[in-house]
Design a protein around this motif. Structure first.
Motif, PDB file in Angstrom:
ATOM      1  N   GLU A 110      31.664  37.159  61.627  1.00  0.00           N
ATOM      2  CA  GLU A 110      31.270  36.602  60.392  1.00  0.00           C
ATOM      3  C   GLU A 110      30.424  37.305  59.454  1.00  0.00           C
ATOM      4  O   GLU A 110      30.540  37.235  58.315  1.00  0.00           O
ATOM      5  N   LEU A 111      29.255  38.246  59.957  1.00  0.00           N
ATOM      6  CA  LEU A 111      28.377  38.770  59.238  1.00  0.00           C
ATOM      7  C   LEU A 111      29.093  39.846  58.602  1.00  0.00           C
ATOM      8  O   LEU A 111      28.979  40.039  57.322  1.00  0.00           O
ATOM      9  N   TRP A 112      30.103  40.712  59.225  1.00  0.00           N
ATOM     10  CA  TRP A 112      30.718  41.621  58.263  1.00  0.00           C
ATOM     11  C   TRP A 112      31.714  41.021  57.415  1.00  0.00           C
ATOM     12  O   TRP A 112      32.267  41.790  56.316  1.00  0.00           O
ATOM     13  N   VAL A 113      32.541  39.897  57.640  1.00  0.00           N
ATOM     14  CA  VAL A 113      33.416  39.308  56.786  1.00  0.00           C
ATOM     15  C   VAL A 113      32.732  38.996  55.572  1.00  0.00           C
ATOM     16  O   VAL A 113      33.080  39.063  54.268  1.00  0.00           O
ATOM     17  N   SER A 114      31.371  38.065  55.537  1.00  0.00           N
ATOM     18  CA  SER A 114      30.887  37.834  54.506  1.00  0.00           C
ATOM     19  C   SER A 114      30.039  39.227  53.862  1.00  0.00           C
ATOM     20  O   SER A 114      29.640  39.180  52.519  1.00  0.00           O
ATOM     21  N   PHE A 115      29.849  39.990  54.496  1.00  0.00           N
ATOM     22  CA  PHE A 115      29.127  41.382  53.881  1.00  0.00           C
ATOM     23  C   PHE A 115      30.442  42.007  53.074  1.00  0.00           C
ATOM     24  O   PHE A 115      30.079  42.327  51.719  1.00  0.00           O
ATOM     25  N   TYR A 116      31.558  42.162  53.430  1.00  0.00           N
ATOM     26  CA  TYR A 116      32.712  42.593  52.565  1.00  0.00           C
ATOM     27  C   TYR A 116      32.914  41.722  51.344  1.00  0.00           C
ATOM     28  O   TYR A 116      33.027  42.228  50.199  1.00  0.00           O
ATOM     29  N   ASN A 117      32.745  40.327  51.615  1.00  0.00           N
ATOM     30  CA  ASN A 117      32.900  39.462  50.332  1.00  0.00           C
ATOM     31  C   ASN A 117      31.917  40.036  49.339  1.00  0.00           C
ATOM     32  O   ASN A 117      32.159  39.929  48.189  1.00  0.00           O
ATOM     33  N   THR A 118      30.675  39.865  49.658  1.00  0.00           N
ATOM     34  CA  THR A 118      29.368  40.133  48.708  1.00  0.00           C
ATOM     35  C   THR A 118      29.590  41.406  47.965  1.00  0.00           C
ATOM     36  O   THR A 118      29.478  41.630  46.958  1.00  0.00           O
ATOM     37  N   VAL A 119      29.939  42.440  48.949  1.00  0.00           N
ATOM     38  CA  VAL A 119      30.438  43.824  48.141  1.00  0.00           C
ATOM     39  C   VAL A 119      31.270  43.774  47.244  1.00  0.00           C
ATOM     40  O   VAL A 119      31.450  44.368  46.223  1.00  0.00           O
ATOM     41  N   TRP A 120      32.388  42.990  47.488  1.00  0.00           N
ATOM     42  CA  TRP A 120      33.600  42.694  46.587  1.00  0.00           C
ATOM     43  C   TRP A 120      33.080  42.065  45.217  1.00  0.00           C
ATOM     44  O   TRP A 120      33.478  42.462  44.233  1.00  0.00           O
ATOM     45  N   TYR A 121      32.452  41.178  45.467  1.00  0.00           N
ATOM     46  CA  TYR A 121      31.943  40.200  44.539  1.00  0.00           C
ATOM     47  C   TYR A 121      30.970  40.892  43.693  1.00  0.00           C
ATOM     48  O   TYR A 121      30.995  40.892  42.295  1.00  0.00           O
ATOM     49  N   THR A 122      30.026  41.975  44.180  1.00  0.00           N
ATOM     50  CA  THR A 122      28.965  42.582  43.420  1.00  0.00           C
ATOM     51  C   THR A 122      29.661  43.652  42.659  1.00  0.00           C
ATOM     52  O   THR A 122      29.395  43.935  41.674  1.00  0.00           O
ATOM     53  N   VAL A 123      30.468  44.483  43.634  1.00  0.00           N
ATOM     54  CA  VAL A 123      31.160  45.712  42.768  1.00  0.00           C
ATOM     55  C   VAL A 123      32.065  45.096  41.629  1.00  0.00           C
ATOM     56  O   VAL A 123      32.040  45.851  40.446  1.00  0.00           O
ATOM     57  N   VAL A 124      32.898  44.479  42.001  1.00  0.00           N
ATOM     58  CA  VAL A 124      33.888  43.801  40.903  1.00  0.00           C
ATOM     59  C   VAL A 124      33.300  43.058  39.842  1.00  0.00           C
ATOM     60  O   VAL A 124      33.710  43.423  38.499  1.00  0.00           O
ATOM     61  N   GLY A 125      32.460  42.223  40.127  1.00  0.00           N
ATOM     62  CA  GLY A 125      31.634  41.332  39.116  1.00  0.00           C
ATOM     63  C   GLY A 125      30.893  42.359  38.293  1.00  0.00           C
ATOM     64  O   GLY A 125      30.860  42.169  36.941  1.00  0.00           O
ATOM     65  N   THR A 126      30.087  43.157  38.673  1.00  0.00           N
ATOM     66  CA  THR A 126      29.259  44.006  37.934  1.00  0.00           C
ATOM     67  C   THR A 126      30.085  45.124  37.053  1.00  0.00           C
ATOM     68  O   THR A 126      29.719  45.180  35.650  1.00  0.00           O
TER      69      THR A 126
END
Length: 293
Positions: free
Chosen positions: A68-84
């Motif tokens: 679950e850590l890696w799933v949430s980590f991937y989600n955060t990276v996606w939100y950060t990169v695409v969002g920024t």
């Protein structure tokens, strides 16, 4: 030039105050890192003060093997990169027209943008709007509602206003349109400001858990901060049992503290590693366009 006694005392006071501020802000971070690398026995006996005692990576092995850590980590990276990326594009598109003197809606739009800094429709209307648009339980709910942050638009607009108008007049004579002047002239000139805004937006997306708490019911879409919230605040027994395996209750209780601190280190490490690459732009980016005349 020789300093007077009062000046020397003043500098001593400033230095002591600075050292105190550094210790107060740095020690908690060092303590968290030290706990994450210390053995369970040292943590249980409270031997850790500043440096790791009984250096071990067992805490990181326990946390990093949790899927679950890696799933949430991937989600955060996606939100950060695409969002920024979308934030920077939208901020430039909003700020550049507002910085142009000849834009006839400039004053009115500046007023309405500033108005939103102090007043909003409230949480319930925003929630109803997001659900009616079909954004609930989608990745875009973490990006589109915060596409533009008003304060950052103001900073970017001030930076654009600091560019001499003669540059745009010369480009206009050569046949450049507004979009060409934006991406070929204005954006390269204010790169320090955009670097700072990139850091602002990236940190915001990386730490954003409130939007996920409201609009993301699916656990496989939740960011790292929601996982960290379950570990730190809720101390989810399910999470700890999955990480702790067959540990005894006493060892699991001590290990819970270590897992919490390891989770903190894992969650902040990527964003801390990015900061040194942007630090040289920080002061220049903030002050660019702030001084007129």
């Amino acid at each position: 030039m020789q300093k007077s006694r009062s000046d020397r005392l003043f500098y001593v006071f400033v230095y002591l105050l600075t050292i105190l501020a550094v210790v107060v802000t740095l020690y908690p971070f060092l303590y968290v890192v030290s706990i994450s690398f210390s053995s369970v026995d040292a943590i249980d006996k409270q031997k850790v003060v500043l440096w790791p005692v009984g250096f071990t990576l067992s805490g990181y092995q326990m946390v990093l093997q949790y899927k679950e850590l890696w799933v949430s980590f991937y989600n955060t990276v996606w939100y950060t990169v695409v969002g920024t990326m979308l934030n920077i594009v939208a901020t430039c598109l909003a700020a550049f027209p507002l910085s142009r003197q000849q834009f006839f809606l400039r004053r009115k739009l500046n007023f309405f943008i500033a108005f939103t800094m102090y007043f909003s429709g409230g949480l319930i209307p925003v929630y109803m709007m997001i659900t009616s648009l079909g954004l609930y339980n989608t990745r875009w709910v973490m990006v589109l509602p915060v596409l533009v942050i008003t304060f950052n638009v103001m900073i970017c607009r001030s930076a654009f206003e600091g560019i001499p108008n003669e540059i745009f007049e010369s480009a206009s004579i050569d046949g450049a349109n507004e979009l060409t002047m934006l991406y070929r002239l204005a954006v390269p000139i204010i790169k320090p400001t955009l670097a700072v805004l990139t850091l602002y937006y990236a940190v915001f997306h990386w730490n954003n858990f409130f939007s996920a708490l409201l609009y993301l019911g699916k656990q496989d879409m939740q960011p790292l901060q929601m996982f960290l919230r379950r570990v730190l605040i809720m101390a989810s027994p399910e999470v700890m049992q999955k990480m702790g395996g067959t540990m005894t209750s006493g060892a699991l209780a001590v290990s819970t503290l270590q897992v919490r601190y390891v989770s903190i280190v894992v969650s902040i490490l990527p964003i801390v590693m990015i900061y040194p690459f942007i630090q040289r732009y920080f002061v220049k980016g903030i002050t660019l366009g702030a001084v007129k005349g």
